[in-house]
Design an enzyme around this catalytic site. Structure first.
Site, PDB file in Angstrom:
ATOM      1  N   THR A 173       0.846  -1.204   0.000  1.00 42.21           N
ATOM      2  CA  THR A 173       0.000   0.000   0.000  1.00 42.21           C
ATOM      3  C   THR A 173       0.880   1.253   0.000  1.00 42.21           C
ATOM      4  O   THR A 173       0.595   2.217  -0.727  1.00 42.21           O
ATOM      5  CB  THR A 173      -0.960   0.005   1.207  1.00 42.21           C
ATOM      6  N   LYS A 227       1.606  -3.494  12.852  1.00 46.74           N
ATOM      7  CA  LYS A 227       2.421  -3.323  11.654  1.00 46.74           C
ATOM      8  C   LYS A 227       3.630  -4.259  11.732  1.00 46.74           C
ATOM      9  O   LYS A 227       3.905  -4.820  12.776  1.00 46.74           O
ATOM     10  CB  LYS A 227       2.904  -1.872  11.542  1.00 46.74           C
ATOM     11  N   GLU A 250       9.785   1.971  10.866  1.00 53.52           N
ATOM     12  CA  GLU A 250       8.466   2.606  10.717  1.00 53.52           C
ATOM     13  C   GLU A 250       8.121   3.373  11.991  1.00 53.52           C
ATOM     14  O   GLU A 250       7.630   4.507  11.957  1.00 53.52           O
ATOM     15  CB  GLU A 250       7.403   1.548  10.427  1.00 53.52           C
TER      16      GLU A 250
HETATM   17  C1  5RP Z   1       5.643  -3.388   6.810  1.00 46.79           C
HETATM   18  C2  5RP Z   1       4.315  -2.942   7.289  1.00 46.79           C
HETATM   19  C3  5RP Z   1       3.256  -2.706   6.275  1.00 46.79           C
HETATM   20  O1  5RP Z   1       2.767  -1.431   6.408  1.00 46.79           O
HETATM   21  C4  5RP Z   1       2.152  -3.695   6.504  1.00 46.79           C
HETATM   22  O2  5RP Z   1       2.708  -5.007   6.483  1.00 46.79           O
HETATM   23  C5  5RP Z   1       1.057  -3.587   5.446  1.00 46.79           C
HETATM   24  O3  5RP Z   1       1.554  -3.996   4.216  1.00 46.79           O
HETATM   25  P1  5RP Z   1       0.678  -4.024   2.913  1.00 46.79           P
HETATM   26  O4  5RP Z   1       0.350  -2.614   2.580  1.00 46.79           O
HETATM   27  O5  5RP Z   1       1.559  -4.696   1.896  1.00 46.79           O
HETATM   28  O6  5RP Z   1      -0.558  -4.844   3.204  1.00 46.79           O
HETATM   29  O7  5RP Z   1       4.076  -2.741   8.447  1.00 46.79           O
HETATM   30  O8  5RP Z   1       6.503  -3.677   7.877  1.00 46.79           O
END
Ligand code: 5RP
Length: 232
Positions: A35, A98, A107
């Site tokens: 995303t 996350k 993050e």
């Molecule tokens: C990475 C994260 C991502 O934001 C989370 O896994 C969501 O990923 P995606 O947008 O591919 O569903 O925390 O460490």
């Protein structure tokens, strides 16, 4: 719309959301995952209207650079107006799990610097109680077994994410069978309390609960369009 189209819609919505606030010297905090990638691709259309970005992973930094967007070291950036990132789960208080992409520590660091944290997610990510998605915990490699035993005492079932080494050289334990919500009611654990308790285990780098610093805004991709939810 399928899930990929919903992700693309929220990525574009996030770029449009921050656009009126961008200035020539603005630096944007950028997250990690599919995303966040949609956001990066949408942001690239406006790359002449801001200075550059700080990235929460090597993968996102690479994608930004491929678009010709300069990437800065966070240490040289005193403040960020926005951090935009995805989530594996998010509740109605905008607390998140996350780290599905193993980038949780960076993050959390970039989110800590940002004035406004914007979560971009498709509607499958919005839940009442978190924990169906196993909670990622990044650990110092030699502490992995010790941390796992302590996580069992907190009611979880940690599973070592084999073969994954984070950008920081850490390992990941994915903790199954937790039930986490904002208030800690109905047999669930309170998110802020659990986040603090896990971070106090020696050997933990950080955990993937974003409750002490939750999102401020959620741009949620739904079949009825992108909805904007605010923490206040
Ligand atoms: C990475 C994260 C991502 O934001 C989370 O896994 C969501 O990923 P995606 O947008 O591919 O569903 O925390 O460490």
């Amino acid at each position: 719309m399928n899930q990929d189209q919903l992700k693309q819609a929220v990525g574009e919505a996030a770029a449009e959301y921050i656009l009126p606030h961008l200035e020539d010297d603005s630096i944007v905090g950028v997250g990690t995952g599919s995303t966040a990638n949609c956001f990066i691709d949408a942001l690239a259309a406006y790359k002449t209207q801001f200075d550059g970005a700080v990235a929460s992973s090597e993968a996102s930094a690479e994608r930004l650079k491929q678009h010709g967007i300069p990437v800065y070291d966070l240490n040289g950036v005193p403040a960020l107006d926005f951090y935009i990132d995805g989530a594996d789960e998010i509740n109605h208080q905008l607390e998140m799990i996350k780290g599905g992409g193993a980038a949780l520590t960076r993050e959390k660091i970039v989110a800590a610097v940002a004035k406004t944290v914007i979560c971009v997610a498709d509607e499958t990510k919005l839940v009442d109680t978190m924990g169906t998605f196993p909670l990622p915990v990044e650990v110092i490699p030699m502490a992995r077994s010790h941390v796992a035993r302590e996580l069992v005492k907190l009611g979880g079932d940690p599973v070592y994410r084999q073969g994954v080494v984070t950008d920081n050289g850490g390992h990941i334990l994915d903790v199954h069978n937790l039930r986490i919500n904002g208030s800690g009611l109905n047999g669930a654990q309170a998110a802020t309390e659990l986040e603090s308790r896990i971070n106090q285990i020696t050997g933990v780098i950080t955990n993937g609960l974003f409750a002490l610093r939750s999102a401020d805004i959620l741009l949620l991709g739904t079949q009825d369009g992108v909805q904007t939810l605010s923490r206040d």
